[in-house]
Design an enzyme around this catalytic site. Structure first.
Site, PDB file in Angstrom:
ATOM      1  N   ASP A  24      10.393  -1.302 -26.964  1.00 42.20           N
ATOM      2  CA  ASP A  24       9.597  -2.515 -27.196  1.00 42.20           C
ATOM      3  C   ASP A  24      10.474  -3.671 -27.651  1.00 42.20           C
ATOM      4  O   ASP A  24      10.076  -4.455 -28.504  1.00 42.20           O
ATOM      5  CB  ASP A  24       8.474  -2.258 -28.209  1.00 42.20           C
ATOM      6  CG  ASP A  24       7.484  -3.427 -28.253  1.00 42.20           C
ATOM      7  OD1 ASP A  24       7.268  -4.046 -27.191  1.00 42.20           O
ATOM      8  OD2 ASP A  24       6.943  -3.731 -29.333  1.00 42.20           O
ATOM      9  N   SER A  32      -0.175 -13.806 -23.266  1.00 38.90           N
ATOM     10  CA  SER A  32       0.039 -12.669 -24.151  1.00 38.90           C
ATOM     11  C   SER A  32      -0.795 -11.503 -23.644  1.00 38.90           C
ATOM     12  O   SER A  32      -1.791 -11.700 -22.957  1.00 38.90           O
ATOM     13  CB  SER A  32      -0.405 -12.993 -25.583  1.00 38.90           C
ATOM     14  OG  SER A  32       0.130 -14.202 -26.024  1.00 38.90           O
ATOM     15  N   GLY A  40       0.999  -8.039 -23.453  1.00 35.48           N
ATOM     16  CA  GLY A  40       1.941  -7.058 -22.926  1.00 35.48           C
ATOM     17  C   GLY A  40       1.608  -5.620 -23.286  1.00 35.48           C
ATOM     18  O   GLY A  40       2.048  -4.699 -22.617  1.00 35.48           O
ATOM     19  N   GLU A  41       0.824  -5.429 -24.336  1.00 39.95           N
ATOM     20  CA  GLU A  41       0.452  -4.069 -24.725  1.00 39.95           C
ATOM     21  C   GLU A  41      -0.728  -3.559 -23.895  1.00 39.95           C
ATOM     22  O   GLU A  41      -1.175  -2.442 -24.062  1.00 39.95           O
ATOM     23  CB  GLU A  41       0.093  -4.040 -26.217  1.00 39.95           C
ATOM     24  CG  GLU A  41       1.261  -3.687 -27.109  1.00 39.95           C
ATOM     25  CD  GLU A  41       2.457  -4.605 -26.943  1.00 39.95           C
ATOM     26  OE1 GLU A  41       2.305  -5.821 -27.150  1.00 39.95           O
ATOM     27  OE2 GLU A  41       3.536  -4.120 -26.562  1.00 39.95           O
ATOM     28  N   ASP A  95      11.052  -6.695 -26.775  1.00 42.35           N
ATOM     29  CA  ASP A  95      10.685  -7.899 -26.045  1.00 42.35           C
ATOM     30  C   ASP A  95      11.849  -8.873 -26.040  1.00 42.35           C
ATOM     31  O   ASP A  95      12.501  -9.048 -27.068  1.00 42.35           O
ATOM     32  CB  ASP A  95       9.515  -8.613 -26.731  1.00 42.35           C
ATOM     33  CG  ASP A  95       8.219  -7.848 -26.633  1.00 42.35           C
ATOM     34  OD1 ASP A  95       8.260  -6.634 -26.819  1.00 42.35           O
ATOM     35  OD2 ASP A  95       7.197  -8.471 -26.355  1.00 42.35           O
ATOM     36  N   ARG A 100      15.393  -9.637 -29.730  1.00 40.89           N
ATOM     37  CA  ARG A 100      14.756  -8.599 -30.541  1.00 40.89           C
ATOM     38  C   ARG A 100      15.604  -7.317 -30.567  1.00 40.89           C
ATOM     39  O   ARG A 100      15.545  -6.552 -31.513  1.00 40.89           O
ATOM     40  CB  ARG A 100      13.383  -8.326 -29.922  1.00 40.89           C
ATOM     41  CG  ARG A 100      12.455  -7.550 -30.792  1.00 40.89           C
ATOM     42  CD  ARG A 100      11.040  -8.061 -30.604  1.00 40.89           C
ATOM     43  NE  ARG A 100      10.101  -6.965 -30.441  1.00 40.89           N
ATOM     44  CZ  ARG A 100       8.803  -7.154 -30.280  1.00 40.89           C
ATOM     45  NH1 ARG A 100       8.303  -8.374 -30.226  1.00 40.89           N
ATOM     46  NH2 ARG A 100       8.001  -6.135 -30.137  1.00 40.89           N
ATOM     47  N   ARG A 142       0.501 -20.405 -32.861  1.00 39.01           N
ATOM     48  CA  ARG A 142       1.822 -20.909 -33.253  1.00 39.01           C
ATOM     49  C   ARG A 142       1.959 -22.411 -33.168  1.00 39.01           C
ATOM     50  O   ARG A 142       3.003 -22.948 -33.522  1.00 39.01           O
ATOM     51  CB  ARG A 142       2.912 -20.215 -32.436  1.00 39.01           C
ATOM     52  CG  ARG A 142       2.939 -18.729 -32.702  1.00 39.01           C
ATOM     53  CD  ARG A 142       4.200 -18.054 -32.265  1.00 39.01           C
ATOM     54  NE  ARG A 142       4.158 -16.669 -32.713  1.00 39.01           N
ATOM     55  CZ  ARG A 142       3.587 -15.675 -32.033  1.00 39.01           C
ATOM     56  NH1 ARG A 142       3.039 -15.906 -30.857  1.00 39.01           N
ATOM     57  NH2 ARG A 142       3.558 -14.452 -32.527  1.00 39.01           N
TER      58      ARG A 142
END
Lengths: 251, 584, 317
Positions: B323, B196, B198-199, B325, B346, B137
């Site tokens: 989910d 990153s 989270g899954e 987030d 979200r 990003r």
């Protein structure tokens, strides 16, 4: 009471198709959308005469065998097969014409899903049946094995055929060499057989079939036709790149 | 040179200086430059065009009247076969543009001509586990460095002039599911980053480093129960207190794999001294396995950058089961003389909070359909609709699959990673929203290191056949949607707004668009050739205003079945930088 | 009536869950010969209730330490097996044999990490290549029983021949057929054969990596050993040739059924529906293993029939 018993069996993981009805016996959340998408506003009946034979668990997600068995359902014009939870839902669209309405094939399954046959009869009405298949998954997003073999193009669209007679019927088994790539594996475009037809020696079309990406690599089909003795059968078709399939099977 | 910028004659001097076309060694980017980024016009030093994240520029040469003359100045291809999603916001420093690309690449370009100065390609192991495409990003700049994160969870600092690596530090083990793709931010002399993954049941946290060396200064976990640390010059760590209280909002050992990844990075407001980091979903998705609020998942966490302590938190979705987030950026702004922050979550609600205290001011839906909650109570806590939480699989006889429910928004959210913008002139937020839902169900799940930790299945659905995306102007004082521009495909790029009365955003269909900030009337668009999933920027150079956006379709685009697939599966990938200016 | 049935079901579920919650496999060593012990698994499929305890794991207490044959389906199982061994001896485990690479036979290896973990070379590579996927699948089927489990491949190669450990004379037989590498361990000192999954008894054999011809050949080899007592991979310990006979019977029946079905032109899903002969009807998992075996094996039968017919009939244009 009867309904209670049915829901108990459902809860115990046994899927039983009860009498003909309008409610989805497979209880899939996708069904209302799919019904609208594929059948529009046409009414549909869940009909015990529409049987989908498939394993309870997909031992190999790339090759899940399916037989559509239609006994006692007269005047079948069209058989559509779909898998609710596959990323590409539609598997095939079959017009039996002069053939028997059932058929067998193998599919790729991405996750546990109902596999359904939607059958239209001559009066325009739709009859549905299906079975849940459990799957660990990944069948649709894995590359075909043919893709990594450098010579897939050499054997492309080659047909092996075999016929069994019993005097009344003949069963035609075809195996066609084709990668049947779904386009969902990174970097590999969709490449699949789009249509197939069987013709008799006089060029009359006996059956027609549209096929889609979820059909397994090097597809195997079984069709049942009226027995025509020693007469030649011709297999014609093409894939989505325009490669032709054209072979003769001598019973 | 940096110091000159704030004088009235600076632009003249800059023009004269650049006209020499001699790339001199310039003074490095300072903390003051960064704090002033939102006001300075000849550079873009931060993700958010200012650490507050307003994405607002005071430039107005390009405005509602002149925009019809906006034409391409140059385009640059990221090249190679690595054309995946490009979510990067470029930076512009001293006439150089720094833009990150897919697969952890960074390009340095001449901002005026697009001429490539250098590029850095990070060698990635095969086993990386990015959740949602191989995106990045953007970068941060500090002193003479340009710093970015990589998919194998490392931080790389490069010399702005040469592209040589000055320092490199590992955030964590990619084999355990860690990665990082957000732009680092600079806050009060510290480099702040998240994580990153989270899954995969990782532990969310915020880390502060010395931007010149990469050495750790403090670390603050965003899962309640974990210890925070500070570090001395030799890297020895000492405890600075647990985040929250062990087992207060989690039962048993579940907090040890609690998720709450800080995967979108954060914003920083020098006026409050607080860094605001959004946190992701608690792990696993199956909420029945983890009764409690599961702090600090799905929250905004405000951290005092001087101490590394959580000053306040606000949780949008306690015990999240969808989910949702809460990573979305917290954008601070002035409202009736108070410093406030806005966040389009979200979960479909827009929250306005006191930026100093986190006190809930108001909240309202910014999407048209929300099923999971009936509304918000006076503290901003959702009033759940229990019927619309996916069923507990352990309550079903075979224990394999709980009851399926329809939920809106979908797990991809009313808004996802694409940042919104705030225009102080109109007093409106410009929110790239999406209207969609999902069928979702829960399954049992056991944590396995490095394996997806979900315990849920889903299929995403459209709500309205005509559109998913909706660019919305939202009034934070009333919660009113002032205008909207709908879009067939889901919006996935960010937004920018300017004093010229314009709002810019890109679409997956490949158009960079501009609309009148007051009315929403579309006044300009340009087809870039591939989908846009990145936020635009603007700056001024040699008296001309430039607009830039990275293009390249991709991002968190899973294999959407059914009706959503039709809207996106024909879109082609790409990978380019597009820059525009007014025709002379 | 219905209400009572439902509450009974719920009670049963609750009881099972309570049992599963402490993750105790309840391993009790059963002595099968001098120094020789077996942990008998259930003849079931892997579930969240049994945690994958569907397998027989064995150990022999020698003078020089304990020899372990198969370590079970999870790290937890391996650890509880260690505790079960400690119930009968304070000697250390000195050697672990894994009979083959299927996950229920080696996912307990982590508990014995400091001990030489030994398997046939084909088994070692199978563990390395497929161990991760096997573990994923075991997590999926058995759930939290698997917490902390990772595939830990055997690091030492076993080879055919005699090995003497602490007064026990072990003969290692390097066979195949159930998988590409099937190690049978015959303790000549006690006459006990640890057959791994070459022998099943009263539980349908599994065939995901099977070669029926090789398997039958391996059964021939085992049937010539002077065995007093057999520990099958799955099913009860027995003193006669029942295990070999029943396993062979099943394999012969599969072969004949698939051959006949292919000759008659049946498609896979149709073959799956064929009736079981009465002698297998009551055998646990006979129907589901037969269904699985169709997927594993039938394609080759079908292709063979197509090949011979197609040579004569096909005219490719």
């Amino acid at each position: 009471m009867k309904r209670l018993m049915a829901s108990l069996t459902m809860a115990l993981g046994v899927v039983a198709i009860a009498c003909a009805s309008d409610a989805d016996p497979l209880k899939s959340s996708r069904w209302p959308d799919l019904q609208r998408q594929y059948l529009g506003e046409a009414p549909v009946t869940f009909d015990p005469r529409v049987e989908v034979l498939a394993p309870k668990v997909a031992e190999d997600s790339m090759n899940v065998p399916v037989t559509v068995k239609l006994q006692g359902l007269p005047d079948v014009r069209r058989v559509m097969v779909i898998a609710d939870y596959n990323p590409i839902v539609k598997i095939l669209d079959y017009q039996p014409l002069l053939a028997r309405p059932g058929l067998s094939f193998r599919i790729k399954l991405q996750q546990a899903s109902p596999i359904r046959a939607l059958v239209q009869t001559g009066d325009g009405s739709w009859h549905a049946g299906g079975a849940w298949v459990d799957a660990a998954g990944g069948g649709c997003t894995a590359p075909s094995t043919g893709r990594s073999a450098p010579d897939w193009a050499r054997t492309l669209n080659q047909v092996q055929g075999r016929v069994w007679h019993d005097g009344l019927n003949q069963r035609l088994r075809l195996r066609i060499m084709h990668p049947m790539d779904t386009g969902l594996a990174p970097g590999i475009p969709a490449f699949y057989i789009e249509n197939l037809a069987i013709e008799d020696a006089q060029g009359q079309t006996l059956l027609k079939l549209e096929t889609f990406e979820p059909i397994s690599e090097n597809p195997v089909f079984s069709f049942d036709l009226p027995d025509t003795g020693e007469a030649l059968l011709r297999v014609v078709g093409r894939d989505n790149n325009g490669n032709r399939i054209d072979a003769k099977v001598q019973p | 040179m940096k110091g000159l910028r704030r004088t009235t004659i600076s632009s003249l001097l800059v023009t004269a200086f650049a006209a020499l076309a001699v790339p001199q060694v310039m003074a490095g980017v300072t903390d003051r430059d960064i704090e002033n980024d939102a006001k300075s016009t000849n550079d873009v030093l931060t993700w958010g065009m200012g650490t507050e994240g307003q994405r607002y520029s005071t430039l107005d040469k390009i405005n509602v009247k002149t925009i019809k003359n906006l034409v391409p100045a140059w385009s640059f291809s990221f090249g190679g076969e690595k054309q995946r999603g490009q979510e990067s916001q470029p930076l512009v420093v001293n006439g150089k543009m720094f833009v990150t690309g897919s697969y952890s690449r960074l390009f340095a370009l001449d901002a005026k001509t697009g001429h490539k100065l250098w590029q850095y390609e990070h060698r990635l192991p095969d086993g990386i586990m990015p959740c949602c495409d191989v995106i990045n990003r953007g970068a941060a700049v500090y002193d003479n460095l340009v710093i970015f994160s990589t998919l194998d969870a490392q931080l790389v600092a490069l010399d702005q002039n040469t592209g040589k690596v000055v320092w490199k530090e590992k955030i964590d083990e990619y084999t355990a599911g860690y990665s990082f793709s957000a732009a680092p931010i600079i806050a009060n002399g510290l480099l702040l980053t998240g994580v990153s993954g989270g899954e995969f049941g990782i532990i969310g946290r915020v880390e502060a480093r010395d931007p010149k060396t990469g050495k750790m200064v403090w670390m603050r976990p965003t899962v309640e129960g974990h210890m925070g640390y500070k570090y001395d010059a030799d890297g020895n760590k000492t405890e600075i207190g647990i985040s929250g209280t062990v087992n207060a909002s989690w039962q048993g050992d579940l907090w040890k794999t609690g998720g709450a990844a800080t995967w979108l990075g954060g914003t920083y407001d020098a006026k409050t001294g607080l860094a605001y980091f959004g946190t992701g979903n608690p792990a696993p998705w199956n909420s029945h396995t983890r009764p409690g609020d599961n702090l600090y998942s799905c929250s905004t966490v405000a951290i005092d950058v001087k101490t590394g302590q959580i000053k306040w938190h606000f949780q949008g979705t306690p015990n999240d089961g969808w989910d949702y987030d809460g990573v979305n950026e917290f954008v601070t702004f002035d409202l009736n003389g108070k410093r406030m922050g806005g966040k389009a979550d979200r979960n479909g609600f827009f929250y306005v909070l006191d930026a100093n205290s986190g006190k809930f001011e108001r909240g309202f839906p910014f999407v048209k359909k929300i099923t999971w909650a009936k509304g918000l109570d006076e503290n901003g806590r959702p009033i759940y609709d229990p019927a619309n939480r996916p069923g507990d699989p352990s309550k079903v006889a075979d224990g394999k699959k709980g009851e399926t429910v329809f939920s809106a928004p979908s797990f991809l959210g009313g808004k996802n990673q694409m940042p919104m913008a705030y225009n102080p002139g109109t007093g409106l937020f410009y929110v790239p929203a999406n209207e969609w839902g999902m069928e979702i169900w829960n399954e049992p799940i056991t944590y396995k290191k490095g394996a997806a930790y979900l315990g849920a299945g889903f299929t995403i659905k459209t709500i309205d056949d005509k559109y998913i995306g909706a660019m919305r102007a939202i009034d934070p004082k009333t919660g009113k949607i002032v205008w909207e521009v709908t879009n067939n495909a889901p919006l996935w790029g960010g937004v920018m707004t300017t004093k010229g009365g314009l709002v810019f955003w890109g679409t997956p269909e490949g158009f960079l668009k501009a609309a009148d900030a007051k009315t929403g009337k579309e006044v300009w668009s340009f087809q870039t050739g591939t989908g846009i999933v990145a936020p635009p920027i603007t700056w001024e150079q040699d008296g001309e205003q430039y607009i830039a956006v990275a293009t390249g379709w991709g991002g968190a685009v899973p294999l959407w079945g059914g009706d959503v697939a039709k809207k996106v599966n024909y879109l082609n990938q790409g990978g380019s930088m597009w820059v525009f200016k007014l025709l002379k | 009536m219905i209400a009572r049935l439902v509450s009974l079901l719920l009670l049963a579920g609750a009881a099972l869950a309570a049992h599963a919650a402490d993750f105790d496999y309840g391993l009790r060593p059963q002595q099968v010969a001098e120094d020789s012990w077996v942990l008998i698994g259930r003849t079931e499929d892997i579930t969240r209730q049994n945690g994958g305890n569907i397998v027989n794991a064995s150990f022999v207490v020698t003078r020089d330490g304990v020899v372990v044959i198969d370590t079970g389906p999870s790290r937890r199982y391996g650890e509880q097996m260690k505790a079960a061994i400690a119930m009968v001896t304070d000697r250390q485990v000195v050697r672990v044999f894994n009979t083959h690479h299927h996950p229920d036979h080696f996912l307990g290896n982590q508990a014995f990490d400091s001990v030489p973990l030994t398997a046939l070379p084909a088994t070692q590579s199978g563990m390395r290549e497929q161990g991760g996927a096997f573990a994923d699948n075991m997590y999926r089927m058995a759930g939290d029983w698997l917490t902390g489990t990772e595939a830990d491949a055997a690091r030492e190669s076993a080879h055919a021949g005699r090995v003497s450990i602490g007064g026990h004379d072990f003969e290692l037989l390097a066979l195949d057929g159930h998988t590409a590498g099937d190690l049978a361990v015959f303790d000549r000192t006690t006459g006990v054969l640890y057959a791994g999954d070459l022998i099943f008894l009263d539980r349908a054999p599994t065939t995901p990596h099977a070669s029926l011809a090789h398997w039958r050949h391996s059964l021939d080899v085992l049937s010539r050993l002077p065995v007093k007592r057999t520990v099958p991979g799955h099913g009860p310990v027995h003193d006669d040739g029942r295990g070999i006979a029943q396993t062979r019977d099943w394999l012969d029946w599969l072969d004949a059924t698939f051959g006949r079905a292919a000759a008659e032109g049946l498609d896979m899903a149709e073959v799956m529906r064929l009736p079981l002969p009465p002698r297998f009807e009551g055998m646990p998992l006979a129907r589901s293993e037969f269904e699985r075996s169709v997927t594993h094996l039938y394609g080759a039968y079908e292709q063979q029939v197509m090949n011979t017919a197609a040579q004569r009939h096909l005219q490719q244009k």
